[in-house]
Motif scaffolding. Sequence first.
Motif, short mmCIF file in Angstrom:
data_model
loop_
_atom_site.label_atom_id
_atom_site.label_comp_id
_atom_site.label_asym_id
_atom_site.label_seq_id
_atom_site.Cartn_x
_atom_site.Cartn_y
_atom_site.Cartn_z
N LEU A 190 -15.04 5.94 -1.55
CA LEU A 190 -13.77 6.64 -1.34
C LEU A 190 -13.26 6.48 0.09
O LEU A 190 -12.06 6.30 0.31
N LEU A 191 -14.17 6.54 1.07
CA LEU A 191 -13.75 6.38 2.45
C LEU A 191 -13.13 5.00 2.67
O LEU A 191 -12.08 4.88 3.30
N TRP A 192 -13.79 3.98 2.16
CA TRP A 192 -13.27 2.62 2.32
C TRP A 192 -11.89 2.48 1.68
O TRP A 192 -10.98 1.89 2.25
N ARG A 193 -11.76 3.05 0.47
CA ARG A 193 -10.48 2.92 -0.25
C ARG A 193 -9.37 3.68 0.47
O ARG A 193 -8.24 3.18 0.60
N LEU A 194 -9.68 4.88 0.96
CA LEU A 194 -8.66 5.69 1.63
C LEU A 194 -8.32 5.13 3.01
O LEU A 194 -7.18 5.20 3.46
N ALA A 195 -9.33 4.58 3.69
CA ALA A 195 -9.09 4.03 5.03
C ALA A 195 -8.15 2.83 5.00
O ALA A 195 -7.52 2.50 6.02
N ALA A 196 -8.01 2.21 3.83
CA ALA A 196 -7.09 1.07 3.70
C ALA A 196 -5.65 1.48 3.98
O ALA A 196 -4.82 0.65 4.35
N CYS A 197 -5.35 2.78 3.83
CA CYS A 197 -3.98 3.25 4.08
C CYS A 197 -3.62 3.13 5.56
O CYS A 197 -2.44 3.15 5.92
N LEU A 198 -4.62 2.99 6.44
CA LEU A 198 -4.37 2.88 7.87
C LEU A 198 -4.02 1.46 8.29
O LEU A 198 -3.71 1.22 9.46
N HIS A 199 -4.10 0.53 7.36
CA HIS A 199 -3.66 -0.84 7.65
C HIS A 199 -2.15 -0.80 7.92
O HIS A 199 -1.40 -0.15 7.20
N PRO A 200 -1.70 -1.48 8.99
CA PRO A 200 -0.26 -1.43 9.33
C PRO A 200 0.67 -1.71 8.16
O PRO A 200 1.72 -1.07 8.02
N LYS A 201 0.30 -2.66 7.28
CA LYS A 201 1.19 -2.98 6.15
C LYS A 201 1.35 -1.78 5.22
O LYS A 201 2.40 -1.64 4.57
N ASN A 202 0.32 -0.93 5.12
CA ASN A 202 0.40 0.26 4.27
C ASN A 202 1.06 1.42 4.99
O ASN A 202 1.73 2.25 4.37
N VAL A 203 0.89 1.49 6.30
CA VAL A 203 1.52 2.57 7.08
C VAL A 203 3.03 2.46 7.00
O VAL A 203 3.74 3.46 6.84
N ILE A 204 3.56 1.24 7.10
CA ILE A 204 5.02 1.06 7.14
C ILE A 204 5.65 0.94 5.76
O ILE A 204 6.86 0.81 5.64
N ASN A 205 4.82 1.00 4.72
CA ASN A 205 5.33 0.87 3.34
C ASN A 205 5.51 2.27 2.74
O ASN A 205 4.52 2.96 2.47
N PRO A 206 6.75 2.72 2.50
CA PRO A 206 6.98 4.07 1.96
C PRO A 206 6.31 4.32 0.62
O PRO A 206 5.92 5.46 0.31
N THR A 207 6.14 3.28 -0.20
CA THR A 207 5.54 3.49 -1.52
C THR A 207 4.06 3.87 -1.44
O THR A 207 3.50 4.38 -2.42
#
Length: 548
Positions: free
Chosen positions: A395-412
């Motif tokens: 779960l930590l690995w999967r959730l930490a992926a949201c901190l990738h810049p491409k995910n941070v700047i993606n509203p979806t």
Amino acid sequence: MFFIYLHSLCDDILEVNRQMFPDSSIAAQMALKRKKCSEVVKVLGDYLTKKLAIKLQKNKFSLIIDESTDCSSDKACALVVKYYDKESAQIQTAMLDLINLYDGNEGASGESLFNLILKCLSNHQIPLSNMIGFAADGASNIMGSLNSVTSRLRKQVPGITIFRCVAHSIHLCSSEAAKTLPRKCEDLIRNVYTFFSHSAKRKHQFKDFQLFCGVKPHKILHPCATRWLSLLKAVERVVEQWQPLKLYFNDIKLEEKLESVDKICEALESKAIYAYILFLKYILPHLNTANLIFQTKGPTLHIAHDEISKLYLRLLNFFCLPHVLQRQKLSDVNPADPSIFLPVNQIYLGEDIHALFQNREFQNHSLVTEVKETCRAFLIKVCLQIKKRFDLDNLLWRLAACLHPKNVINPTTRLDMPSLTQLAKEVPRINNYNMQELADQWRDIAWETFPDEVTDKKYPIEIFYQYVLSLTDISDKAKYESFAHFAMEVLALPTSNTDVERLFSKFNLIKRKERSNLKLDTIKSLIHLQEYADEIRKEVYEDMLSLV
């Protein structure tokens, strides 16, 4: 700034001084003998350690440890810290201590290593409450479920995040899978290297065969005994030199009359061995690429889930039915289930083997089926080992992926992850943030416009978050300070112990046979000076100069 050069421990210190101080006859005559030089180095090293300790007293940090035996058979344990420094807005990695495990200590048991960690932190007045993560290889004394370092840390530091080195685990996966291939494959690589390694005459004779075959006169490479993935370069070189090797060993077979030469000739004539070597040449880069990703100096937590999942799926795709992989959850796939296997004739093992088996001599040959089944066994074993050593649903690995810049700047991204509460629960020791403020900043930042140079994947992720910190509102207040600091603290969690392995590489360059009498305290100080060399060059600290 003469202390920068002390790490050389140069016998001819006068010559060094003349080069350093050409305009000062007094400084040029300054000399230090070994003892005084060592003491100066230790003082400077202690100063730098104190500077690091002050940082760790104020910042959350992770600890990475490993052990190594040096050229004089002394066993040392290195303690490396990784932390997010809010002052510089950078993730820093530095050596905290280097300890001899059998000089006044109780060895390398889990209890002994744990006590050494506590003693080290206590000596430097670093609160244990600031420790948020821990990483090491999979040794039982460190990672075992009972009576180990981590079992004690979990009790003493509740909520600590434990990482088993990802790079080391991938190495172990491939090493286990290698047992499914004929032993003669690896033996060939090692025997060929050994035959040439200590003979200039043999190397010279071999060059004639290389020239005759129109092959570049490259050397045969040494496969490392402790790193199975290092086999790739040696395999590639043997494949490149296959034809001249065959001619050379067949030519000297009667002359040398050695059992090792007979074994090499037999392997070089074997079509099966050649096919397996080609398979290794194709499959090892896939494993090496994933391994190298987790050996980089920058943060890798945000890509861990995607990279391990991609590696696992890529390997499954070589021998499993595509529609099964599409409809099943990746973690639910059983690599050993024959019902999901592709027919043997449809297994793809790389273009070299595919082209080899298209030759007329292999049409309807039982060797083709034998090789493909054996290679499939290798792939099955690798996949089973990955599934065993990695939690694909971590779960930590999967959730930490949201901190990738491409995910941070993606509203979806906010549709699946409307706030960071769940991620914060997975890292309970990073708990000094207002969750509502963090959630608001997480949602608002998706609508910011970022320049390409800070979101480009070629640039370090720290550049992105440093830019985030620089964004201000109309009152010149940082708009996303909490989010940026939280993200960087999470990303500072280590996924491997390669930082310690790099440190031991420096250690072995300093302490070698010619300098085997160097004490551990001196080596530790030299490494500190090397780590801070860039900082020292930029600014000469007055209090540091006063120590010399």
